[in-house]
Each structure stands twice: as C-alpha cells, then as structure tokens.
Enzyme design. Sequence first.
Site, PDB file in Angstrom:
ATOM      1  CG  ASN A 202      -0.651  -0.126   2.808  1.00  0.00           C
ATOM      2  OD1 ASN A 202       0.925  -1.008   2.356  1.00  0.00           O
ATOM      3  ND2 ASN A 202      -1.071   0.345   3.491  1.00  0.00           N
ATOM      4  CB  SER A 278      -1.349  -9.545   6.564  1.00  0.00           C
ATOM      5  OG  SER A 278      -1.067 -10.581   6.639  1.00  0.00           O
ATOM      6  N   PRO A 280      -1.464 -12.341   9.943  1.00  0.00           N
ATOM      7  CG  PRO A 280      -3.493 -13.579   8.921  1.00  0.00           C
ATOM      8  CD  PRO A 280      -2.783 -12.361   9.582  1.00  0.00           C
ATOM      9  CD  GLU A 299       1.735  -0.748  10.741  1.00  0.00           C
ATOM     10  OE1 GLU A 299       0.779  -0.606  10.793  1.00  0.00           O
ATOM     11  OE2 GLU A 299       2.571  -0.067   9.044  1.00  0.00           O
ATOM     12  CB  CYS A 333      -2.197  -0.910   8.289  1.00  0.00           C
ATOM     13  SG  CYS A 333      -0.905   0.393   8.444  1.00  0.00           S
ATOM     14  CD  GLU A 436      -6.728  -4.460   8.073  1.00  0.00           C
ATOM     15  OE1 GLU A 436      -5.619  -3.563   8.714  1.00  0.00           O
ATOM     16  OE2 GLU A 436      -5.639  -5.362   8.510  1.00  0.00           O
ATOM     17  CD  GLU A 513       7.861   0.805  10.248  1.00  0.00           C
ATOM     18  OE1 GLU A 513       8.785   0.364   9.619  1.00  0.00           O
ATOM     19  OE2 GLU A 513       6.974   1.111  10.155  1.00  0.00           O
TER      20      GLU A 513
END
Length: 539
Positions: A202, A278, A280, A299, A333, A436, A513
Amino acid sequence: MAGVIRKLQICCKGRSKYSVRMPQLSFHLAPGLRAALNWTGTRSASSGTLQIKDSLNFWCGGRVNLKDVKSKPEPVYEPATGRVMCQLQACGAAEVDIAVRSASAAFTVWSKLAGMERARVMLEAARLIEKRREEIAELEVVNNGKSITEARLDVDSARLCIEYFAGQATTLSGQHVQLPGGSFAYTRREPLGVCVGIGAWNYPFQIAAWKSAPAIACGNSMVFKPSPVTPVTAVLLAEIYSQAGAPEGLFNVVQGGVETGSQLCHHPTVAKVSFTGSVPTGKKIMEMASRGVKPVTLELGGKSPLIIFEDSDLENAVRGALMANFLSQGQVCSNGTRVYVHSSILPQFLKEVVRRTKAIQIGDPLLDETRMGALVSKPHLDKVLGYVNQAKKEGARVLCGGEPFTPADTKLKDGYYMTPCVLGSCTDDMTCVREEIFGPVMSVMSFDTEEEVLRRANDSTLGLAAGVFTKDVKRAHRVIENLQAGSCFINNYNITPVEVPFGGYKASGIGRENGQVTIEFYSQLKTVIVEMGDVDSLF
C-alpha cells in the site's frame, strides 16, 4: 569520504550467473512517450503506457539481471488498466545469500563512520528524492493505483523520514555512570548488523524509506524485499542511496514472495527483521525470527475506532471520517473504519458523509483531479466487494457505493475500481465491523454514552489506531487514555509526522516506526565497567 566509500569491493561468489548494472533508470515507454518518465526530466506519464524491462533486483551497487533462476516469473499488473507491466523473477536462496553478504560487507564500512558522515549521505539522498519527486510519484501511481496527489505526499514522507533520521544519526550516544572508588561505567549504542525490511503493497516507496532510514542512521545495512504486487519503486531508493555516496551494498533489494521472505528471515547473518503487513504473516515472521533469536518490528493490521461525540465540529468530523476511510482507496492499516457517532447527531452526520462520499472523483490516478484511483489488484477488489455483499446479508444498509466502477476512459475499463462505500445500521457483531476489509468501506454505528463507546471500541484483538472528535478537551484526553491503541488522534485522523512514533497495541504489532524511539529498535546497548582500583576478589 564518499570517494573512499565507493572503493568498497563486494566479492560475490558465483557472480558469473548475474549481470550487474550500475544505477540508472531505464523504464521503457511506448513509442512517442519514451522520455515521459526520464529520471532527470519532467512530467508526464500516461496510464497504460509504461513497460518495465530492467531488473528490479539490486545488490553489489547495481541492478542485477537473474539468469539461471528456476522459479517461474510472475506477472505484475498496472491497477489502473489491468495491464501486465512486467514479469517478476523471484530471488532464490543463492541470490538472497549474495544480497545479504553484500549488505554485510557494506556494514563493516558504514558502521565505522561517524554519525555526521552517515548524515551527509542521507541528506544527499533526501535531496535527490526531492529533486525527483514527480518521477517517483508517477511510478508509484502506476505500480500501486493510488492518486498522484497522494503519491506525491508519500514521496514527501519518505524524504522527510530520511532527513529526520539523518539528524538522529548525529545524536547517538551512551551514558556515563560514576561508581564508588573512582571507578565508572558507560554505555555505547551500537548497530545490529544486517537488517531485513519486508514491505507492504500500500505504501511501497514510503515503507522502504521508513524502514531503511532509522536502520542506516544507526550504522546498519539493509536488504529490503518489496511486496511482489508492487515491486517497482524500491529499486529507485536503492539507486538514490548509491548516487548519494552510500557504500555498495548498504541498501539492497531482492524481489520475491513467501519463499524469498522466509530465506531472508532464516539467514544466519541477518540480525533483525522489520515487517509491515497482515497479522497472520507477521506471526509467521516472528516465529521464523525467533529461531535465530532475532528482534522484530511488526507493523500489522488494524480495525480502528473513530469516535464522534455530540459536541464535535460536524464539518471537521466528516472530513476526519473521510480521511480515516478513503485514503489510498481505503488500503491503509490505521484506517478508522469503525465509526461510532453519537445518536443525537447521527442523521446529520450520515447525510453529510454520504454526500461527500458520492462526490469523490474516481478515475485515472495520474490525473490531478482524481481523488480515488484503483485498488491494488483484481483479487483484492473482489475480496473487498465480497465484504460489502456479506454486510448486506448480515443486515447492514448500503447508504452509497460498494459497487464495481468503470471509468469513462476506455483504456481504464479493465482497471480495479469500485465506488467508496458507507454502511449504515451496522452492529458490533457484523463481519464488516469485526474484520479488516482494507478497502474503501466505512461502517457507521451509533452510541449514547462514553462508557458504552469505550467498551465497544476496545472490543477488538487489534489496536493500531483510534480517533476522537470532541470540543471537550478533558473528555478527549480521558477517552484517549482509555483507548487500547498505539497511535491516537484528537480532532484529526491519519496524519503521520515522521517525528512521532507509529505502531500498535495488541495484535497490531511490536515496536515502532519513526520518532526518536525507533533508534532503540535498530541498535543495541553495550555496558562497559571500568575499574580504577584493585580487584576485590573473594578467592
């Protein structure tokens, strides 16, 4: 200093398999547009014209053409048109090893430089990014599908991050502690070594900068793996660092998917892994890194609440809700996709937010007037549309949008577009509220009391971000204190100054971050005790 650094030679075992080219940009355009994205020239590109023929891998100081790799190339698509831009060749174990060894050799030189020397290279890289802002932004648009307006801001964020950590590089220091008898101790903040960055699709260029800037400021080197969905712009950052005077191998780019990422995480020379993506996948990376007791920065995802109280400035609250849901086609996110509105102002809010959402201009992301481009891929578009259909089945009411969209321009007819969606009559147990979606879908719910909305807002396994709109300063701080989220906003949303930390609570990640605290995640502390007298021994 830069001249000395450039003399660094990287010995690459089995180099005959690869063709290494020195930094340059040579993306090939259709006839008549060959100079449209000239690396040192000016605008403008056009959707559906870019063809990428140069390698997107970078180590040992240049782009690397893979020759004997057995993996099957994967197509890379332009979201705006659905057209294949290039074929991506994934790096195997041998290529990963060469890139890591290139980074390790650079680390031996870079880590010995003074902070001021590292800062000079970083500031020059930032200057080059600023100079080439439009070209980088255009490539980001073609690669990702977001609007050119947003892409320019992403490039600015990347530059500002590098500038910020260039300043931090000069301030790294330890502590002096006086001990009895004239003895003393001191601490040294030292780099970790070769760090791995694994990016998301993204914010391809921005994430590459956000991960590399603090790493190299602390004296580390990096091997970066972009998402295979958006592999194009990370190599530009590698070339910029090289042009700025960085040693060969300081920032390397390896392309690939799951297998390439796994090889990076397991490589014995790698000292740290930083991942954006993600939940997972983050769990798998944490597990792989744990086998080598390697620190991680994660993140991860979010399903963040945005709370709008009855005393809010309605105009700003609506603006905030739109910013919290529709930036980058909703593929952010930290988005505040669970919008809780006080019941007394819900009708007014919905009327205005729907009106504004319907007015969002969708289309060619390279046009300045476009405010929403294409989603990143066809499978992702189908997934987001599937969430809207599921919401309708569960009783949510589609107030606007949520449908495939075909722009008037015929060259965009196969692009991955949808109309931004506002869902009303949502409840906390609906799939659209629990999971999400990562698309332009806003779920709106009402509430009556502060206690109630706090309980509902915190009822999530995720805790990346949260926002509050109210004119009551005391209530704003009280609510924020009780929200279980790492990045919070009062009377605004989705602004990320590089001077402040960004990251989440709970399953939304580990570490931060940006901001000064990030230095701690890319360095390690050494304690030195100095005895000035005789040893007091028990033996």
